[in-house]
Design a protein around this motif. Structure first.
Motif, PDB file in Angstrom:
ATOM      1  N   CYS A 114       0.829  -1.205   0.000  1.00 17.54           N
ATOM      2  CA  CYS A 114       0.000   0.000   0.000  1.00 17.54           C
ATOM      3  C   CYS A 114       0.856   1.244   0.000  1.00 17.54           C
ATOM      4  O   CYS A 114       0.442   2.294  -0.453  1.00 17.54           O
ATOM      5  N   CYS A 155       3.479   3.056   4.775  1.00 12.54           N
ATOM      6  CA  CYS A 155       4.599   2.991   5.710  1.00 12.54           C
ATOM      7  C   CYS A 155       5.908   3.376   5.044  1.00 12.54           C
ATOM      8  O   CYS A 155       6.920   3.564   5.723  1.00 12.54           O
ATOM      9  N   CYS A 203       4.729  -2.084   9.396  1.00 10.52           N
ATOM     10  CA  CYS A 203       4.188  -2.320   8.064  1.00 10.52           C
ATOM     11  C   CYS A 203       3.207  -3.469   8.203  1.00 10.52           C
ATOM     12  O   CYS A 203       3.549  -4.527   8.727  1.00 10.52           O
TER      13      CYS A 203
HETATM   14  S1  FES Z   1       3.145  -1.381   2.548  1.00 10.95           S
HETATM   15 FE1  FES Z   1       1.247  -1.116   3.537  1.00 10.95          FE
HETATM   16  S2  FES Z   1       1.849  -0.729   5.567  1.00 10.95           S
HETATM   17 FE2  FES Z   1       3.713  -1.170   4.602  1.00 10.95          FE
END
Ligand code: FES
Ligand code: FES
Lengths: 745, 81, 158
Positions: free
Chosen positions: C101, C104, C136
């Motif tokens: 995503c 983080c 993460c």
């Molecule tokens: S890539 Fe989604 S929280 Fe680390």
């Protein structure tokens, strides 16, 4: 439909190109839910119930409204009352009207010039509550004399004589279990408990809403499904669907938790009242208290086995609670509990029970992990008792082509045997173990879904391609979609750009859930590409002056279909695109479908754990995931799903849980006390991807996102149980709990 | 006629039979026929059901054809995360 | 409360702003300076999404008061790439699929760079303990560790 499974050589699918949004995300430019602003924007905050259960006697917000900088206050009365069913539950959950049902339940919201002014104003809202008795644990809530969370919510399938908290009952299975148990040499019966855990996405829910007096609205939010947000918000605000445009921001994790609507209707209502844009961002504590954890569960399992490891019968009774509102998640658990096994006799019973906890939200393979954990624990214990190799036992009983599944249908090729064999052959399975160490194994299963999907693919005049899809990209799906478009069209990956549409720019797409995006959006993209190819072949035919069906598509170009079609040099996509205006206008491909054929998915996890006998602390030493991906479109992101799911499952097994006080209030609503795995808690997570093509997809793709969270609960519990020589039956296996088991002697 | 396998909870509305036979050539016709022949199933079918036809699971797909020799299993409406 | 005037340097540029005495550096970066690459995951020092450097020291910007940065040098994710390209760590994160995503990622990149600046060849274990403050939820950390190690190797060779 079934796609002919001709062996296809892929040129691009299966490679690992850079994702299109990578640059934005490593530089901080990508815009997530909380990262946008609008001119004249107000900031909002939400007042939440301090009670686990109470009647709202009155709400007086006059002082809040009079506070400096405050522009609007909304309460439950400001949302359009829904008749019944799930929309009514969503409305009540977004803003309580007469009763608060859990600690953190939203009661009112304020918009002000600054966040600080809004927060100060919350303290000036006078809510008079009359506290009601509450119930938190699922087994307590089932008792006849339990405090009633909501009455009159039981479905017709609940037999008489149960507490009104029991809202749903289901039963699955086939064969004669009593006769099956009579054939067993060994029978193990155990009861298990699993705690509610949170999806734990790092980005809190956030949105920016603008609603004007003429009934138009714009909403920016982090969600797994902008169309779902539009449909729910337009109902709760009395807007027409076409007038509310929802744009999904980049999303900082979801795992099922962002399939719901919590703050968006509040921001819209505040914007409507104040006439200004309103931004609303949850704090981490609000995320824990008021958004969805998974169900908590209490499960009984009984399995019979012959001396040589054949399962003769299995029975499970599952009691789930998904908080204060009815849900049917337990049906997924009851169907999947024994899915990995070929059984002559199996029976599962499921009960959903209301408790004074937040409304459950889906979490990766909702309902399956806890059910399969319980079954896999008992299978492991039986293997130990009978002195059998746990993989051999599973191989002996594995569901395969022709098995009648525990939920009814007969399985086609499901890949479980191959997956188990891969685990058995892996060096991990043979590696020696030291003192206080144990090796655990668990199979896992998930259904996977397809669903409503809509894709447009524009052929630009410079020979590049824009793919427009409607599913927020949580873990690299734009890269996979671009790869499939590139493969089908025969153009380089770099020529494709895939974007996520807002609700006004593309037809409906189901939520990014059920492991469906690479499968369904991929399928629709391939079909949209084929639609565009057909049009481009038509243009080439016109240019050459031959029949359209005398043209085919090869390696990114139209070519005559054979000797008889005529001799013409290939016309590339770029060449056709360049003259598209002259040959009939712009070229685009489209495809709309309610996709089926997603195909179930099995995984097997191996876990080595070491337990410190002095403290009860567990260290995961080695972890390997084996899973059938059908076809791994972008293998790095398939591995990423497998590793991420495993890590979440390890957290669920060892640390994570919702802890309530006697007062029914959540005691650990922060990452300090609700501890998700950190880098130093985990070893490398090895992955082995099997590719047994799914006949339901043109490239053989199978969903991969959810299955990996299913096996870790059982794999870790079996490893720890073997390490300490005691069978553990409750999650999380926190150090005190393990220590207690060790000391019990 | 199509033989439909019912999940446990639904059997109570069909005299405890595990399998019932109905006249239907599509998903929608099958749901309508079940409601007509076994009215107790109506609330659940109206809330939503899935259908596994020869092992493949369908939801909300009215015109999915069903042939007489298909394996047909009624299932709850499915949802993922 | 009365606003305070602060003069500081962010990513090498002189910046002046006014803020309330209880405003955090994270709030000022995001809300007053428009630097939204630094993320808020918790606001309580538990997730590391808000990691920045203040005078070269790795901190959670949600735990630093903005008024404390008077005269300081603040480095955020927006300053990591140079005009003509990504930092080796950034490029390696993309190449190794070390983000899903990505929420983080800015914090992890800042933290990883802070470590490699001090210790150019950390062991996996050192790296995992260093990054233990950066949550993460998507990746299980595996590809993050590989990416940082690969970037460290490239940086040592450079
Ligand atoms: S890539 Fe989604 S929280 Fe680390
Ligand atoms: S936002 Fe600062 S540590 Fe989480």
């Amino acid at each position: 439909m079934n796609y002919v499974s001709k062996i296809r050589k892929f040129k691009q699918v299966g490679t690992r190109p850079a994702r299109p949004d990578g640059d934005d995300k490593v530089t901080g430019r990508a815009l997530y839910g909380a990262d946008t602003v609008a001119p004249g924007m107000l900031m909002a905050a939400v007042l939440r119930s301090p009670h686990a259960h109470a009647q709202i006697v009155s709400i007086d917000f006059s002082a809040a409204l009079a506070h400096d900088g405050v522009k609007a206050v909304v309460t439950g009365a400001d949302l359009v009352a829904q008749d019944e069913g799930s929309l009514r539950d969503i409305q009540e959950n977004c803003l309580a009207t007469t009763r608060v049902l859990y600690d953190g339940h939203a009661v009112a919201a304020v918009a002000a010039l600054t966040l600080k002014a809004a927060q100060e104003a919350l303290k000036l809202i006078k809510v008079e509550y009359s506290a009601l008795p509450h119930v938190i644990e699922v087994d307590d809530a089932m008792r006849a004399d339990a405090p009633i969370v909501q009455s009159g919510r039981a479905l017709e399938n609940v037999p008489e004589g149960f507490s009104q908290n029991v809202t749903y009952h289901c039963q699955f299975g086939h064969g004669d279990t009593d006769a099956g148990f009579a054939l067993a040499d060994e029978i193990v019966t155990r009861s298990f408990k699993t705690a509610a855990t949170h999806q734990g996405y790092i980005e809190p829910h956030a949105c920016l809403a603008q609603m004007t007096t003429d009934g138009k609205a714009e909403l920016w939010c982090c969600t797994q499904g902008q169309y779902n947000v539009r449909d729910i918000c337009s109902a709760l605000l009395g807007l027409e669907g076409s007038q509310l445009r929802v744009t999904a921001s980049e999303i900082g994790g979801g795992f099922g938790g962002k399939t719901n609507v919590f703050i968006e209707p509040l921001a819209l209502a505040l914007s409507h009242k104040s006439g200004r844009p309103v931004k609303l961002v949850m704090s981490r504590s609000e995320v824990f208290r008021a958004t969805g954890p998974t169900v908590s569960s209490s499960i009984d399992v009984k399995i019979g086995m012959t001396r040589d490891g054949r399962i003769t019968a299995g029975r499970a009774e599952l009691r789930y609670s998904g908080g204060a509102f009815p849900n049917e998640t337990v049906s997924m658990g009851a169907q999947s509990a024994f899915a990995a096994y070929d059984m002559a006799a199996v029976e599962t019973l499921g009960w959903n029970v209301l408790t004074n906890r937040p409304k459950e939200a889906a979490y990766r393979a909702p309902g399956a992990p806890m059910a399969i954990y319980a079954v896999e624990s008992v299978v492991d214990e039986l293997s130990q008792i009978l002195n059998l190799d746990p993989i051999d036992v599973r191989l002996k009983n594995a569901a395969r082509k022709g098995s009648k599944s525990s939920y009814g249908p007969t399985f086609d090729d499901v890949g479980l045997i191959e997956t188990l064999e891969a685990a058995k052959a892996h060096p991990h399975y043979q590696a020696p173990l030291g003192p206080n160490q144990g090796r655990g194994l668990s199979a896992g299963f998930w259904f996977n879904f397809g669903g409503n999907t809509c894709v447009s693919l524009n052929v630009n005049t410079d020979g590049t391609i824009s793919v427009i899809e409607g599913n927020p990209d949580i873990g690299g799906s734009r890269a996979s979609i671009s790869l499939m478009a590139a493969e089908e069209l025969g153009v380089p990956y770099e020529k494709i750009r895939t974007i996520i549409a807002d609700t006004a720019s593309l037809g409906h797409n189901d939520i990014t859930d059920g492991s469906r995006v690479t499968f369904s959006v991929g399928l629709a993209t391939i079909k949209a590409a084929q639609d565009a190819i057909q049009k481009m072949c038509g243009r080439a035919a016109q240019i050459w002056g031959i029949d359209a069906d005398a043209v085919t598509w090869e390696d990114g170009a139209a070519v005559p279909a054979g000797e008889n079609a005529g001799k013409f040099p290939p016309l590339s996509l770029a060449e056709i695109a360049a003259v598209s205006f002259e040959t009939g206008g712009p070229i685009a491909g489209h495809f709309e479908v309610n996709a089926d054929g997603a195909g179930v998915s099995f995984g097997v996890h191996l876990c080595d754990a070491e337990v410190d006998p002095e403290t009860g602390a567990t260290k995961i030493l080695r972890y390997t995931v084996f899973q059938d991906a059908g076809r791994a479109v972008h293998p790095s992101y398939v591995e990423g799903q497998m590793q991420g799911g495993a890590a979440q499952g390890i957290g669920w097994a060892l640390n994570e849980e919702y802890i309530y006080g006697k007062d029914g209030r959540l005691q650990n609503s922060g990452f300090l006390d609700y501890r998700i795995p950190v880098a130093s808690d985990l070893p490398r997570i090895d992955t082995v991807i099997l590719e047994i093509p799914n006949p339901g997809h043109p490239y053989g793709v199978r969903g991969v996102g959810e299955t990996p969270i299913v096996p870790p609960l059982g794999a870790v519990s079996n490893a720890v149980s073997r390490a300490i020589g005691k069978r553990l039956t409750q999650l999380p296996m926190s150090p005190p709990r393990i220590l207690q088991a060790i000391l019990k002697g | 006629m199509v033989a439909v396998t019912l999940w446990g909870t639904m059997r109570q509305y069909a005299n405890d039979q595990e399998k019932v036979e109905v006249q239907a050539a599509t998903f929608k016709e099958l749901c309508d026929a079940l409601i007509r022949d076994y009215p107790g199933m109506q609330p659940q079918i109206e809330r939503g059901v899935s259908l596994a036809i020869d092992g493949r699971i369908y939801k909300e797909a009215w015109f999915t054809p069903i042939s007489a020799d298909s394996e047909v299993v009624l299932m709850p409406f499915m949802q993922g995360g | 409360m009365k606003n305070t005037h602060i003069a500081t340097k962010v990513n090498g540029d002189g910046v002046e702003f006014t803020c309330e005495p209880d405003e955090t550096l994270l709030e000022v970066l995001r809300n007053r300076l428009g630097l939204t690459g630094t993320k808020e995951g918790c606001g309580t020092g538990d997730c590391g999404a808000c990691s920045v450097l203040v005078n070269g020291r790795l901190v959670c910007s949600c735990l630093v008061l903005a008024v404390e940065t008077q005269g300081a040098e603040v480095s955020t994710i927006e300053g990591m790439a140079s005009g003509d390209g990504l930092h080796i760590l950034q490029q390696t994160f993309i190449d190794h699929a070390a983000l899903q995503c990505g929420i983080c990622t800015p914090g992890i990149l800042i933290a990883a760079k802070a470590l490699l600046d001090k210790n150019p060849s950390p062991t996996d274990s050192e790296l995992r303990f260093w990054l233990a403050g950066n949550l993460c939820r998507c990746t299980g950390y595996d590809k993050i560790i590989s990416a940082v190690q690969a970037a460290a190797a490239k940086m040592r060779a450079a």
